[in-house]
Each structure stands twice: as C-alpha cells, then as structure tokens.
Motif scaffolding. Structure first.
Motif, PDB file in Angstrom:
ATOM      1  N   HIS A  33       0.633  -1.061  -0.248  1.00 40.92           N
ATOM      2  CA  HIS A  33      -0.340   0.269   0.263  1.00 40.92           C
ATOM      3  C   HIS A  33       0.895   1.543   0.061  1.00 40.92           C
ATOM      4  CE1 HIS A  33      -3.555  -2.313   0.830  1.00 40.92           C
ATOM      5  NE2 HIS A  33      -4.331  -1.607   0.656  1.00 40.92           N
ATOM      6  N   GLU A  54      -4.063   5.184   5.483  1.00 42.15           N
ATOM      7  CA  GLU A  54      -4.563   4.990   4.460  1.00 42.15           C
ATOM      8  C   GLU A  54      -5.928   5.480   4.150  1.00 42.15           C
ATOM      9  OE1 GLU A  54      -3.948   2.096   5.597  1.00 42.15           O
ATOM     10  OE2 GLU A  54      -6.333   1.268   5.057  1.00 42.15           O
ATOM     11  N   TRP A  55      -6.639   5.689   5.379  1.00 43.61           N
ATOM     12  CA  TRP A  55      -8.178   6.261   5.163  1.00 43.61           C
ATOM     13  C   TRP A  55      -8.075   7.918   6.015  1.00 43.61           C
ATOM     14  CZ3 TRP A  55     -12.531   4.365   4.724  1.00 43.61           C
ATOM     15  CH2 TRP A  55     -13.122   2.999   3.867  1.00 43.61           C
ATOM     16  N   HIS A 102      -5.515   3.842  -4.203  1.00 46.70           N
ATOM     17  CA  HIS A 102      -6.713   3.489  -3.698  1.00 46.70           C
ATOM     18  C   HIS A 102      -7.600   4.251  -3.307  1.00 46.70           C
ATOM     19  CE1 HIS A 102      -7.126   2.106   0.932  1.00 46.70           C
ATOM     20  NE2 HIS A 102      -6.532   1.423   0.611  1.00 46.70           N
ATOM     21  N   HIS A 103      -8.844   3.934  -2.022  1.00 43.65           N
ATOM     22  CA  HIS A 103      -9.641   5.047  -2.226  1.00 43.65           C
ATOM     23  C   HIS A 103      -9.566   6.763  -2.416  1.00 43.65           C
ATOM     24  CE1 HIS A 103     -10.909   1.417  -0.502  1.00 43.65           C
ATOM     25  NE2 HIS A 103     -10.854   1.876   0.424  1.00 43.65           N
ATOM     26  N   TYR A 145      -3.951  -3.690  -7.173  1.00 43.94           N
ATOM     27  CA  TYR A 145      -4.678  -3.142  -6.405  1.00 43.94           C
ATOM     28  C   TYR A 145      -5.151  -2.073  -6.997  1.00 43.94           C
ATOM     29  CZ  TYR A 145      -6.945  -0.692  -2.508  1.00 43.94           C
ATOM     30  OH  TYR A 145      -8.306  -0.173  -1.998  1.00 43.94           O
ATOM     31  N   TRP A 194      -6.913  -6.995  -8.132  1.00 44.52           N
ATOM     32  CA  TRP A 194      -7.218  -7.174  -6.658  1.00 44.52           C
ATOM     33  C   TRP A 194      -8.052  -5.897  -7.087  1.00 44.52           C
ATOM     34  CZ3 TRP A 194      -8.262  -5.480  -2.054  1.00 44.52           C
ATOM     35  CH2 TRP A 194      -8.260  -7.721  -0.367  1.00 44.52           C
ATOM     36  N   ASP A 196     -11.123  -3.554  -4.332  1.00 39.38           N
ATOM     37  CA  ASP A 196     -11.529  -2.840  -3.027  1.00 39.38           C
ATOM     38  C   ASP A 196     -12.432  -2.144  -3.588  1.00 39.38           C
ATOM     39  OD1 ASP A 196     -11.728  -3.584  -0.780  1.00 39.38           O
ATOM     40  OD2 ASP A 196      -9.909  -2.159  -0.729  1.00 39.38           O
ATOM     41  N   TRP A 199     -18.743  -1.959  -2.373  1.00 36.17           N
ATOM     42  CA  TRP A 199     -19.186  -2.219  -1.149  1.00 36.17           C
ATOM     43  C   TRP A 199     -20.730  -1.012  -1.461  1.00 36.17           C
ATOM     44  CZ3 TRP A 199     -14.174  -1.495   0.580  1.00 36.17           C
ATOM     45  CH2 TRP A 199     -13.954  -0.204   1.299  1.00 36.17           C
ATOM     46  N   GLU A 255     -10.041 -10.496   4.831  1.00 35.17           N
ATOM     47  CA  GLU A 255      -9.628  -9.768   4.820  1.00 35.17           C
ATOM     48  C   GLU A 255      -9.038  -9.730   6.495  1.00 35.17           C
ATOM     49  OE1 GLU A 255      -9.734  -5.762   2.610  1.00 35.17           O
ATOM     50  OE2 GLU A 255      -9.639  -4.443   3.647  1.00 35.17           O
ATOM     51  N   TRP A 281      -2.460  -0.814   6.481  1.00 36.56           N
ATOM     52  CA  TRP A 281      -1.832  -0.834   5.450  1.00 36.56           C
ATOM     53  C   TRP A 281      -1.030   0.168   4.906  1.00 36.56           C
ATOM     54  CZ3 TRP A 281      -3.850  -5.936   3.866  1.00 36.56           C
ATOM     55  CH2 TRP A 281      -4.772  -6.105   3.746  1.00 36.56           C
TER      56      TRP A 281
HETATM   57  O1  H79 Z   1      -6.835  -1.174   1.304  1.00 38.46           O
HETATM   58  C1  H79 Z   1      -7.431  -1.899   2.552  1.00 38.46           C
HETATM   59  C2  H79 Z   1      -7.995  -1.475   3.327  1.00 38.46           C
HETATM   60  O2  H79 Z   1      -8.113   0.241   3.244  1.00 38.46           O
HETATM   61  C3  H79 Z   1      -9.355  -1.542   2.776  1.00 38.46           C
HETATM   62  N1  H79 Z   1      -8.975  -2.713   2.068  1.00 38.46           N
HETATM   63  C4  H79 Z   1      -7.467  -3.101   2.215  1.00 38.46           C
HETATM   64  C5  H79 Z   1      -7.324  -3.912   2.040  1.00 38.46           C
HETATM   65  C6  H79 Z   1     -10.851  -1.233   3.540  1.00 38.46           C
HETATM   66  N2  H79 Z   1     -10.472  -1.405   4.727  1.00 38.46           N
HETATM   67  N3  H79 Z   1     -11.650  -1.173   5.384  1.00 38.46           N
HETATM   68  N4  H79 Z   1     -12.315  -1.241   4.431  1.00 38.46           N
HETATM   69  C7  H79 Z   1     -11.991  -2.014   3.405  1.00 38.46           C
HETATM   70  C8  H79 Z   1     -14.070  -1.842   4.326  1.00 38.46           C
HETATM   71  C9  H79 Z   1     -14.199  -0.751   5.733  1.00 38.46           C
HETATM   72  C10 H79 Z   1     -15.125  -0.312   5.500  1.00 38.46           C
HETATM   73  C11 H79 Z   1     -15.311   0.479   6.366  1.00 38.46           C
HETATM   74 FE1  H79 Z   1     -17.232   1.831   6.592  1.00 38.46          FE
HETATM   75  C12 H79 Z   1     -15.543   1.535   6.024  1.00 38.46           C
HETATM   76  C13 H79 Z   1     -16.248   0.529   7.887  1.00 38.46           C
HETATM   77  C14 H79 Z   1     -16.776   2.153   7.727  1.00 38.46           C
HETATM   78  C15 H79 Z   1     -16.090   3.030   6.353  1.00 38.46           C
HETATM   79  C16 H79 Z   1     -18.263   1.200   4.166  1.00 38.46           C
HETATM   80  C17 H79 Z   1     -18.763   2.203   5.112  1.00 38.46           C
HETATM   81  C18 H79 Z   1     -18.520   0.254   5.062  1.00 38.46           C
HETATM   82  C19 H79 Z   1     -19.489   0.643   6.510  1.00 38.46           C
HETATM   83  C20 H79 Z   1     -19.097   2.246   6.272  1.00 38.46           C
END
Ligand code: H79
Length: 445
Positions: A33, A54-55, A102-103, A145, A194, A196, A199, A255, A281
């Motif tokens: 990452h 990374e968030w 990434h996001h 990714y 890969w 991601d 959702w 994961e 990550w």
């Molecule tokens: O790249 C890495 C992480 O940053 C990413 N996947 C790995 C490989 C990742 N982390 N968490 N997630 C993916 C899922 C996150 C879900 C959440 Fe939400 C985000 C929980 C709360 C905020 C989305 C929005 C789901 C529920 C609310």
C-alpha cells in the motif's frame, strides 16, 4: 432451488486453466500500500489518527482540500524498485499486489484519464512501470490493486439518488473501464487485478456492469486472475451470488482474518490479506497495539496453505520510498525460514490428514509428500501422526539439517515422532514418507 440469474456465477468449481493453477501454486504474496497517505503517515497538525493510515482523508480533522494537495509533495527520492523486489524475493514472496489507486483516487501511474496522478508530483515519472519490471525480473508475478471507490473523482457517487447522479454514475463507469484497459495496455505482464471499494450501493446495484467489466477485462487479457470482490449479481449479492455460488476466480473476503477449518472455504480457491499491526495498510508513523512477529506470520501463512489458500502480507512503504525497520526485519526473518522450509509452502494443499494440536499438515499438490509444520511442541516432545486408512508411515525427516526421525508405531494407523530435543526457535518442518497399502495392524476395527 436455484433462481435464474443472468449476472451470477458463470462457473461452478475452481478455474482449471494454467494461469489459475500458477496463481494457486505461488501461495505467498506481498501486498504493498503506497500512496499520498504515506506523507501524513497517520499524523496531521500534531495529532494522531488512530484509524488505518490510508483512510486519513476521511478523518474529520483532515480537510479534504489539504489532503488533495499532498501530491505536490510526493517525491520518493529513495525509491529503489530493484531493492524492493530483492527484499520480496528473499522473503519468499512469489507474487505481489501494488495499489495503483486507493480510495483517495491518486494514481501511481500517469493515467491519461486523470490529472491526479504521479505525473503531477515533483517525481513526475511513472512508478508502476519500473516496479513491475523489477519484480518480474526477480521472478515475481505482479497483480494490481484498484479501488472502485474514488474520493477524488467528481462523478463518484456512493448511491444514485436522481437522474443527475445516474448520469454521473455512467460517466464514472466509463472512467473505471478506461483506466483498467489503460493499465492492461501499459503493463501487459500483470497477472491479475485486486479490486476493493465495491461495497457502495452504486456499485452493488449494478451487477450487470461488474459482470460485463469482468468479461471485458478477460477479453483484453485472457487468463487474468480476479477475486470475488469485483462482482455483484443483479440482486445486489456480492462475492457469492444469490444462489450461493462464488463469483470471480477466488474468494476475496478474507481480509485480516483466516478461515478456521477446511469446511469454511467450501472447496473454493481463496486468498487472505494480512496487516502487520492490527489494521494499518498504508505507512503509519506510530504503530500501536499488537505487532505481529515472524512466527505469528509464518503460522498464518502455513495455516492458509494447509487450507488450500494463498496468504499475502502487507507492507506500507514510507513516502520517500524506503521501508520501515520493522518491515525489513520481518521480511528478513520470514525469508530465513522460507529458505529452508519454503518447499512445504509452494504448491502446498490441504493434506486430508486428521489435524493434530502440534500444527498443520501440508501436501505438495498431486503428490504423496506431506509436510508437518510444528508450531506447538508438546512437553513430551512426541508428535502424534494419525494417517488415513491403508497408509503407512515409513520415514520422516526434518528439513532443517536434514535430520532423520524414526517413527514409533503406536497401533492401528497411529505413530509418534520424537523430536531430538529443542532444536530451533522457529516452526519445525518434517517431511513424511508414506506408502499406501495396508495398515500394520490388520485387526478388526
Ligand atoms: O486497502 C485496505 C483497506 O484500506 C481497505 N481494504 C484493504 C485491503 C479497506 N479497509 N476497510 N475496508 C476496506 C472496508 C471498510 C469498511 C468501512 Fe465503512 C468503511 C467501515 C466503515 C467505513 C463502508 C462504509 C462500510 C461501512 C461504512
């Protein structure tokens, strides 16, 4: 009863082609990452963000416009792709997965479909190309990714609430499709994607698009390996379609967790991705909580392989292109063990033997070679081996030092192996020699 689905799974059972067989045989991967989030490294204005580094853009203390300006500082002057690849190779990784985007939406390659890329940074040059070349030269497969969620793109919507959203959603889908085709065209040696960030409602409510996209990518690059996270069916079911059948090439839901038993994986190919701390990550300057040790990671790797899965360990390089000391030491420690014992991992599969408390059995695919990987040595020093019917244990040897162990027959199809005292601080691997025929004890049982 099954329901008719146009965009559900298109296959029952695992893929049987050579590209998938190769992916399955590699067993151990490295995740990387790397992106703008490595600059703050989990810290902003003297405060520490305790979430995943990374968030950080989603943290209330971090103004989006500040984060989105970080690219002006991204200049990994110490990036040495040959060194990265050499580290991965000596760790024993056979494939690697790199975050192309990434996001946050920042692209590590100079995408012609975005201005928010490496081309706009002081570094200017492509990062992916040299990285992929270096890993490939080291004999390591590369997977890309790619986050569907894109916090930077004006057309990204989590849900589509009106006609304007729907129009934006269509533009965004085209953008995704273009970027993925661009990646395949620029980097033809890659082995898979890969995915991601799939959702959100906007994605999962358009199963047709994810289905068509998967088939489009396969048509551009036959053999591509893509996990279950890309797909939704037309009823919004993700990973597994509404009939419970796996979509994509392997189960991608593992994961930061592992299945407990072989029943948990339902015969499907699968891969687990794992962080070193609990949930970091990207690079975070202040790792807190439990940081996994070499032996803990080896146990996760071995357990995964013993259950027919792949295991991928994550690294989060710093913004200057170097790896933190903890990660360097882990890679070296894992590599030291893999050098002696890696033959139990590559091509490893579920052995079909009754599990014992000392650890895990792994069978080299399609052979009679079964390895014991011992993590818990009983105080007696005696390891119980219970073989299937009509199988006899004729010999055993530890891979370390090639030490021969003489099996003690207990009765029926059970044996003890006695370890020669404490030999190592690492998991002990023992190769069993078995012959199929009759059990020694032919009593009526
Ligand atoms: O790249 C890495 C992480 O940053 C990413 N996947 C790995 C490989 C990742 N982390 N968490 N997630 C993916 C899922 C996150 C879900 C959440 Fe939400 C985000 C929980 C709360 C905020 C989305 C929005 C789901 C529920 C609310």
């Amino acid at each position: 009863d099954t329901i008719a689905l146009q965009h559900g799974a298109h296959r029952t059972g695992n893929r049987t082609d050579a590209d998938m067989a190769r992916w399955r045989s590699l067993r151990f991967g490295q995740f990387i990452h790397w992106g703008l989030y490595a600059i703050p490294g989990g810290e902003w204005n003297g405060k520490t963000y305790n979430g995943a580094a990374e968030w950080i853009r989603s943290w209330k203390e971090m103004p989006h416009e500040e984060y989105d300006k970080l690219y002006r500082q991204f200049n990994p002057v110490n990036f040495n792709p040959q060194q990265w690849a050499a580290q991965a190779k000596s760790m024993g990784a056979k494939y690697m997965i790199i975050t192309t985007k990434h996001h946050d939406g920042f692209c590590l390659w100079p995408s012609k479909y975005s201005k928010y890329t490496i081309a706009a940074t002081p570094w200017k040059k492509d990062l992916l190309g040299p990285m992929i070349d270096a890993y490939n030269k080291a004999g390591i497969d590369v997977h890309l990714y790619f986050s569907i969620i894109d916090w930077n793109h004006p057309d990204y919507r989590a849900s589509l609430k009106n006609a304007a959203d729907s129009a934006a959603g269509k533009r965004f889908q085209l953008f995704v499709k273009n970027q993925l085709a661009e990646l395949l065209q620029r980097y033809p040696t890659i082995k898979g994607f890969w995915f991601d960030g799939t959702w959100d409602d906007s994605w999962k409510n358009d199963g047709a698009f994810s289905d068509e996209l998967e088939q489009y990518l396969q048509s551009l690059h036959p053999g591509l390996v893509m996990g279950s996270r890309l797909r939704a069916d037309e009823k919004g079911a993700r990973h597994f379609d509404s009939n419970g059948r796996l979509m994509g090439d392997y189960e991608q839901g593992w994961e930061r967790k592992l299945p407990a038993t072989i029943e948990d994986v339902h015969g499907n190919d699968w891969e687990a991705v794992m962080t070193v701390p609990e949930n970091q990550w990207g690079y975070h300057a202040k790792w807190t909580g439990h940081v996994k040790t070499v032996n803990e990671i080896l146990e996760m790797l071995v357990k995964s392989v013993s259950l027919n899965g792949n295991f991928v360990l994550n690294f989060g390089p710093k913004a200057d292109g170097t790896f933190r000391t903890e990660e360097q030491q882990l890679a070296a420690g894992i590599g030291q063990w893999m050098k002696v014992n890696g033959e139990a991992v590559y091509n490893g599969t579920y052995a079909g033997f009754e599990k014992q408390d000392w650890g895990y059995y792994i069978r080299k695919a399609g052979t009679d070679s079964v390895y014991m990987v011992v993590f818990n040595i009983p105080v007696s020093g005696s390891l119980r081996v219970k073989l299937p019917a009509r199988t006899e244990l004729t010999g055993a040897s530890m891979l370390l030092g090639n030490t021969t162990l003489t099996p003690e027959w207990i009765g029926r199809n059970e044996y003890f192996l006695h370890l020669p005292g404490k030999t190592t601080d690492s998991p002990v691997v023992i190769l069993l020699k078995t012959v199929t025929g009759e059990n020694k004890d032919k009593g009526n049982f």
